[in-house]
Write an enzyme that holds these catalytic residues in place. Structure first.
Site, PDB file in Angstrom:
ATOM      1  N   LYS A  29       1.249  -1.105   0.023  1.00  0.00           N
ATOM      2  CA  LYS A  29      -0.167  -0.051  -0.119  1.00  0.00           C
ATOM      3  C   LYS A  29       0.518   1.547  -0.112  1.00  0.00           C
ATOM      4  CE  LYS A  29      -2.314  -0.772   3.701  1.00  0.00           C
ATOM      5  NZ  LYS A  29      -1.570  -2.266   3.837  1.00  0.00           N
ATOM      6  N   THR A  30       1.555   1.352   1.006  1.00  0.00           N
ATOM      7  CA  THR A  30       2.506   2.187   0.911  1.00  0.00           C
ATOM      8  C   THR A  30       3.055   2.780   0.129  1.00  0.00           C
ATOM      9  OG1 THR A  30       3.017   2.501   3.408  1.00  0.00           O
ATOM     10  CG2 THR A  30       4.822   3.688   2.276  1.00  0.00           C
ATOM     11  N   ASP A 212      -1.585   7.772   3.280  1.00  0.00           N
ATOM     12  CA  ASP A 212      -1.466   7.117   3.993  1.00  0.00           C
ATOM     13  C   ASP A 212      -1.927   5.846   5.738  1.00  0.00           C
ATOM     14  OD1 ASP A 212      -0.094   4.182   4.161  1.00  0.00           O
ATOM     15  OD2 ASP A 212       1.938   4.890   4.147  1.00  0.00           O
ATOM     16  N   GLU A 213      -2.037   4.607   6.053  1.00  0.00           N
ATOM     17  CA  GLU A 213      -2.533   4.290   7.227  1.00  0.00           C
ATOM     18  C   GLU A 213      -3.976   5.250   7.461  1.00  0.00           C
ATOM     19  OE1 GLU A 213      -0.833   2.414   8.856  1.00  0.00           O
ATOM     20  OE2 GLU A 213       1.050   2.145   8.308  1.00  0.00           O
ATOM     21  N   GLN A 243      -5.560  -3.291  10.894  1.00  0.00           N
ATOM     22  CA  GLN A 243      -4.699  -2.799  11.661  1.00  0.00           C
ATOM     23  C   GLN A 243      -5.358  -1.477  12.291  1.00  0.00           C
ATOM     24  OE1 GLN A 243      -0.339  -2.486   9.534  1.00  0.00           O
ATOM     25  NE2 GLN A 243      -1.915  -3.621   7.503  1.00  0.00           N
ATOM     26  N   ARG A 591       5.087  -7.466  11.045  1.00  0.00           N
ATOM     27  CA  ARG A 591       5.924  -6.454  10.655  1.00  0.00           C
ATOM     28  C   ARG A 591       7.210  -7.484  10.066  1.00  0.00           C
ATOM     29  NH1 ARG A 591       3.871  -3.017   8.936  1.00  0.00           N
ATOM     30  NH2 ARG A 591       2.272  -4.020   9.298  1.00  0.00           N
TER      31      ARG A 591
HETATM   32  N1  LIG Z   1       4.105  -5.362  -6.397  1.00  0.00           N
HETATM   33  C1  LIG Z   1       5.969  -5.677  -4.998  1.00  0.00           C
HETATM   34  N2  LIG Z   1       6.793  -6.358  -5.770  1.00  0.00           N
HETATM   35  C2  LIG Z   1       7.376  -7.034  -4.769  1.00  0.00           C
HETATM   36  N3  LIG Z   1       7.823  -6.181  -3.799  1.00  0.00           N
HETATM   37  C3  LIG Z   1       6.831  -5.592  -3.735  1.00  0.00           C
HETATM   38  C4  LIG Z   1       5.981  -5.360  -4.474  1.00  0.00           C
HETATM   39  N4  LIG Z   1       4.942  -4.436  -3.531  1.00  0.00           N
HETATM   40  C5  LIG Z   1       5.293  -4.167  -2.577  1.00  0.00           C
HETATM   41  N5  LIG Z   1       6.906  -4.881  -1.866  1.00  0.00           N
HETATM   42  C6  LIG Z   1       7.375  -4.661  -0.805  1.00  0.00           C
HETATM   43  O1  LIG Z   1       6.649  -5.062   0.062  1.00  0.00           O
HETATM   44  C7  LIG Z   1       7.113  -4.718   1.018  1.00  0.00           C
HETATM   45  C8  LIG Z   1       5.837  -4.221   2.052  1.00  0.00           C
HETATM   46  O2  LIG Z   1       5.241  -2.961   1.160  1.00  0.00           O
HETATM   47  P1  LIG Z   1       4.734  -2.212   1.776  1.00  0.00           P
HETATM   48  O3  LIG Z   1       5.240  -1.261   3.076  1.00  0.00           O
HETATM   49  O4  LIG Z   1       4.139  -0.666   1.040  1.00  0.00           O
HETATM   50  O5  LIG Z   1       3.198  -2.891   2.173  1.00  0.00           O
HETATM   51  P2  LIG Z   1       2.367  -1.930   2.973  1.00  0.00           P
HETATM   52  O6  LIG Z   1       0.693  -2.997   2.790  1.00  0.00           O
HETATM   53  O7  LIG Z   1       2.367  -0.802   3.518  1.00  0.00           O
HETATM   54  O8  LIG Z   1       1.838  -2.195   4.463  1.00  0.00           O
HETATM   55  P3  LIG Z   1       1.513  -2.032   5.750  1.00  0.00           P
HETATM   56  O9  LIG Z   1       0.020  -2.439   6.447  1.00  0.00           O
HETATM   57  O10 LIG Z   1       2.456  -2.361   6.982  1.00  0.00           O
HETATM   58  O11 LIG Z   1       2.056  -0.991   6.171  1.00  0.00           O
HETATM   59  C9  LIG Z   1       8.194  -3.682   0.970  1.00  0.00           C
HETATM   60  O12 LIG Z   1       9.513  -4.691   1.454  1.00  0.00           O
HETATM   61  C10 LIG Z   1       7.825  -2.971  -0.232  1.00  0.00           C
HETATM   62  O13 LIG Z   1       8.782  -2.595  -0.882  1.00  0.00           O
HETATM   63 MG   LIG Z   2       2.453   0.848   4.549  1.00  0.00          MG
END
Ligand SMILES: Nc1ncnc2c1ncn2[C@@H]1O[C@H](COP(=O)(O)OP(=O)(O)OP(=O)(O)O)[C@@H](O)[C@H]1O
Ligand SMILES: [Mg+2]
Length: 658
Positions: A29-30, A212-213, A243, A591
């Protein structure tokens, strides 16, 4: 959009109309937010300065800025506003202060300032009563109510009481030309909702908003987003209802549904692939969170390897637990040649860090405790900032009272109380009052001389500040106020003095290179930095609360203190917040990228008596196949202890250079 999956790409491309990305932990997402900003800037869809990205902490904002800078070459993305809701609110209040009835240089009250005001308003009240009143006021502010509206809407006696304190407290803030943290959302919101001209101007300044969040926004923040994004809803929100861990602080996860109601054209995109966690970790997290009711069912899968089973440790007590964790960290670091920063220890409450710190010190493992060394709460830092505040805002009695006593200048509490009364009678702030001869004449000669001199020093410092860069002003304040001399006299040895002087230097460095901003603006920005934010931990093991870990990821994660009463927390059980505790553990588990440990102390002390503790009920919700309980699988344990002693031997040999 290198390597992004198709729903991620779709989320990045969708720039017309409102978008919600609702997806589980680690699904990118981020990353979508960062990629989306990058594309918008590169394709010239919006100029950088018209894009605002809202993060949950200043630290997250800094990280996003860094990741964006890596993603977009040159300085094309530099103008993008990346900040928290509070920092955005501050920006609005700074620009439109006059419309909000504030003078330039207004102060931002931190929770200590607020507490001091309530103590003064409610003499003799005990802690519970004080916090009770503060909470009621904060609640009213988070609903964006003015004191008048709060009084009009109050139904219960308690709410009426709250409205009463709110009115009195707000009067003071007004007199002091000050705002508190809640006002940084409430005031801009009131402005944007009621002033067409201001709203139009801000929509011109900010064309697109990303949040975000999103699950942790409160009602006032949601309304602020709505006011900025306009009827067309030029925004992208990303979040995960699983979350949501800040309901206790006013966050409203129902804002996810509100979004769909307020924006019928809302596009919802789900991301289902997790890129962060090993499969075992992910399966455990999914199984746990399946115990919560779901209005937005989600699937989360991963292509990653199964990885190691989650290790579960029963420990005798906290100290034993901490020793085990520290020893394991050392072992794993050597085994994998991993830097300390790959390790993170998570706990429910900050007090749990003490045993852990001790164990880390014993083994000489470098660690960083988030929120532990609250920079802004150090005495000398607060002292200097109070000088800055009273320099730029002479109406700020709270800052005046601190500055005039830092260092002490022989003006006692009785004299200050008398001064406060005289000032009030003349409708002057205390800093203005000491400039008046007729006021000084009514005070004891010694005190009046000291106050006169204080006034003179303030005057000279203000002059100095108009001609020198902010960081130099900070150093000059430390010198001229006599603070540095006082610190020197207080410190028993040179080492201690250097340590405290370095705090002053660190504060000065915060004020360096502030892009032409004055000391007033910089001081208010600094006031927003919360305890968790100044985290330049480098290569150290991270110790932090589960709440602080939101959005982060680490190769190796240890969750400690997994016993009943701690997780789920006693108070949350009494208040029926078990689901939020489960979400908190879901955040903690997710995490971990590679491997996860969970431990609990079966014994401990309460009020000096030995007590036994039960393992957290959440263990029963985790699939047994993904867990490895040490002590219950003798073969595996034996192999591991063998490996461990071989490792220790290797270490010793390496140390001896053989
Ligand atoms: N399409 C992709 N291919 C490979 N790695 C990815 C891809 N998308 C995200 N990632 C990697 O996956 C990990 C998690 O991504 P991110 O932090 O954006 O998730 P999130 O959904 O924001 O998590 P959270 O809910 O904990 O905030 C990061 O290390 C990111 O670089
Ligand atoms: Mg995130």
């Amino acid at each position: 959009m290198q390597g992004m999956n198709s729903p991620q790409q779709e989320a990045v491309r969708h720039t017309e109309g409102p978008l919600l990305v609702l997806a589980g932990a680690g699904s990118g997402k981020t990353r979508v937010i960062i990629e989306k900003i990058a594309q918008m800037v590169q394709k010239g869809r919006y100029p950088a300065h018209r894009i605002a990205a809202i993060t949950f902490t200043n630290k997250a904002a800094r990280e996003m800025r860094e990741r964006l800078a890596k993603r977009v070459r040159g300085d094309a993305a530099e103008g993008v506003r990346i900040c928290t809701f509070h920092a955005l609110g501050l920006n609005i209040v700074q620009i439109d202060h006059a419309k909000l009835g504030l003078k330039r240089g207004f102060s931002i009250f931190d929770p200590d300032d607020v507490m001091a005001q309530f103590k003064d308003l409610m003499p003799g009240a005990d802690k519970d009563a004080l916090y009770g009143a503060m909470n009621l006021v904060s609640k009213a502010k988070n609903l964006a109510l003015s004191p008048e509206k709060a009084a009009a809407y109050a139904k219960s006696t308690r709410e009426k009481e709250g409205a009463h304190w709110y009115a009195l407290y707000q009067e003071r803030l007004q007199a002091f030309n000050a705002v508190d943290f809640d006002d940084l959302i409430r005031l801009p919101l009131n402005l944007l909702e009621t002033d067409d001209e201001a709203r139009a101007a801000w929509r011109e300044r900010i064309g697109y908003v990303l949040v975000d969040e999103y699950q942790d926004t409160n009602d006032a923040q949601y309304r602020l987003l709505k006011a900025l994004a306009g009827e067309q809803g030029q925004f992208t929100c990303v979040g995960d209802d699983d979350q949501s861990i800040y309901a206790w602080r006013g966050a409203n996860p129902e804002n996810i549904d509100t979004l769909a109601r307020d924006y019928p054209s809302l596009r919802v995109i789900k991301l289902e692939q997790n890129y962060r966690c090993s499969n075992r970790v992910l399966r455990a997290a999914n199984a746990l969170i399946a115990n919560n009711p779901h209005t937005h069912p989600k699937q989360l899968w991963s292509e990653a390897k199964d990885g190691e089973r989650i290790r579960v440790w029963e420990c005798n007590d906290e100290a034993h637990e901490a020793e085990k964790v520290a020893a394991e960290i050392q072992f794993m670091a050597t085994k994998h040649g991993a830097p300390w920063s790959d390790f993170c220890v998570l706990f429910r409450g900050n007090h749990q860090s003490r045993a852990m710190e001790k164990a880390m010190q014993m083994l000489r493992i470098p660690y960083h405790l988030s929120g532990g060394t609250a920079f802004l709460e150090r005495q000398e830092v607060k002292d200097i900032l109070s000088w800055v505040r009273v320099m730029v805002n002479p109406d700020d009695d709270s800052a005046f009272l601190r500055a005039v006593q830092a260092p002490g200048r022989g003006v006692g509490q009785t004299t200050l109380a008398k001064l406060s009364e005289l000032a009030r009678n003349k409708h002057l702030s205390m800093a203005h009052a000491i400039a008046s001869i007729s006021v000084l004449q009514q005070l004891p000669t010694r005190a009046s001389n000291a106050l006169d001199q204080f006034n003179e020093t303030l005057h000279q410092l203000r002059q100095y500040a108009t001609q020198h860069p902010p960081d130099q002003v900070i150093r000059h304040i430390a010198e001229r106020s006599g603070l540095l001399a006082q610190i020197r006299s207080e410190c028993k040895n040179e080492q201690l003095f250097t340590l405290r002087k370095n705090n002053v230097e660190e504060l000065a460095s915060w004020f360096e290179g502030g892009k032409g901003q004055g000391i007033a603006d910089l001081a208010s920005q600094l006031a927003l930095f919360s305890r968790n934010d100044k985290d330049d931990a480098g290569n150290q093991v991270r110790l932090m609360s589960m709440h602080a870990a939101k959005g982060l990821e680490f190769r190796f994660v240890f969750i400690i203190g997994m016993q009943e009463g701690v997780l789920p927390h006693e108070a949350s059980l009494e208040e029926g917040r078990l689901e939020e505790e489960r979400r908190l553990l879901y955040v903690a588990i997710t995490r971990a990228k590679e491997q996860l440990w969970m431990s609990y102390a079966s014994g401990g002390k309460k009020w000096g008596e030995r007590v036994t503790r039960l393992p957290s009920r959440f263990f029963e919700e985790l699939p047994a196949a993904e867990l490895h309980r040490d002590g219950l699988d003798p073969e595996a344990d034996k192999a591991r202890s063998q490996e461990r002693s071989e490792n220790a031997l290797a270490n010793i040999r390496a140390m001896l250079g053989r």
